[in-house]
Design an enzyme around this catalytic site. Structure first.
Site, PDB file in Angstrom:
ATOM      1  CG  ASP A  31      -9.702  -0.397   4.624  1.00  0.00           C
ATOM      2  OD1 ASP A  31      -9.961  -0.800   3.426  1.00  0.00           O
ATOM      3  OD2 ASP A  31      -9.082  -0.557   5.721  1.00  0.00           O
TER       4      ASP A  31
ATOM      5  CD  GLN B 249      -3.499  -4.663   7.209  1.00  0.00           C
ATOM      6  OE1 GLN B 249      -3.879  -3.832   5.881  1.00  0.00           O
ATOM      7  NE2 GLN B 249      -4.646  -5.674   5.731  1.00  0.00           N
TER       8      GLN B 249
ATOM      9  CE  LYS C 237      -3.727  -1.752   2.363  1.00  0.00           C
ATOM     10  NZ  LYS C 237      -4.848  -2.151   4.075  1.00  0.00           N
TER      11      LYS C 237
END
Length: 293
Positions: A119, A96, A52
């Site tokens: 997200d 995460q 990422k």
């Protein structure tokens, strides 16, 4: 059989985003800034977060990686989230998953400012998605929609079977494929571990989206000719013949299913690269929303 090449499409998307960022720079505007929090040292998560950060550099975003030890308490993580929520230089951030067991994941997701939740996991964003309102769509489902759209795969009036009901892929995919517009307007069946006669259901499907995490689960005899197969599964399977000692395997028995399918995503190189590309796209959207405010 046509390959739905997520690697190629994600490269195209990154190039489009890079062009947008270049325009922002030329206009003297602030470029998008994505932050990621990782708690602990789970191997797969570290690899994923690393790519990422690399992707951010490639498109010209600013990025911040915050590593916290696996012993981090829920209170400490919530404090860090509050800092990022209040930091005007950061447009979007992700935490995460999975998180260590001492931390309540739902409490963490709820603490993220919905306008920075790139997200798309916050209930406010999930609810907006379900109601067809403009919002951040979770990156993996967003990537699947983008693949279907760019390859012009017909979804209207088709029977879509989703295997797996996770909050990250299965559940949102079932909602998105049934919404008005393209890709969408399909008739959706959401299957899971309690579904009876799953083979009967999958063999009637025009489109199958599988997100189980069971290697080679979907066999050729479970699908009809010319079905469209989207494989979200990604599992490391031990393989002594490879240098790493494992190979990445999807939910689909690719070798045999690909002979019957009209379109299929490979693993790796299908849905995976799309997820990161769409996370970048959501961060760009977050920046643009902030700018228009």
């Amino acid at each position: 059989m046509n390959l739905l090449d997520g690697k190629k499409v994600s490269d195209d998307i990154k190039n489009e985003i890079a062009a947008e960022v270049l325009k922002m720079k030329e206009n003297g505007e602030k470029v998008p800034h994505l932050a990621a929090i990782i708690v602990g040292n789970d191997g797969a998560s570290l690899t994923y977060v690393g790519s990422k950060v690399k992707s951010c550099e490639r498109v010209g975003f600013e990025s911040t990686l915050i590593k916290m030890p696996s012993t981090t308490s829920e209170t400490e993580l919530l404090k860090k989230i509050k800092e990022l929520n209040e930091d005007d230089t950061i447009d979007g951030f992700i935490v995460q998953l999975p998180l260590p067991k001492q931390i309540d994941t739902q409490k963490i997701i709820l603490a993220i400012d919905p306008s920075k939740d790139v997200d798309g996991f916050h209930p406010e964003n999930f609810g907006k998605m379900a109601l067809d309102m403009t919002t951040f769509i979770p990156a993996t489902p967003f990537g699947i929609l983008e693949l279907l759209e760019r390859y012009n795969v017909e979804t209207k009036g088709k029977h879509t079977v989703v295997i797996g009901r996770s909050h990250i892929v299965g559940r949102p995919m079932s909602i998105l494929m049934g919404r008005k517009g393209f890709p969408g307007n399909s008739t959706v069946t959401l299957t899971h571990s309690h579904t009876k006669n799953i083979n009967q259901i999958t063999s009637q499907a025009d489109i199958i989206i599988t997100a189980l995490g069971v290697p080679n689960y979907l066999k050729a005899e479970m699908i009809k000719d010319d079905a469209v197969i989207i494989d979200v599964g990604i599992t490391r399977v031990a393989d002594e013949t490879t240098e790493k000692g494992y190979k990445i395997t999807g939910d689909v028995d690719f070798e045999n299913v690909s002979k019957k399918a009209s379109y299929i995503t490979p693993v790796p190189g299908g849905v995976g690269p799309m997820t990161i590309a769409m996370l970048l796209k959501n961060t760009l959207l977050a920046r643009e929303q902030k700018r228009s405010k």
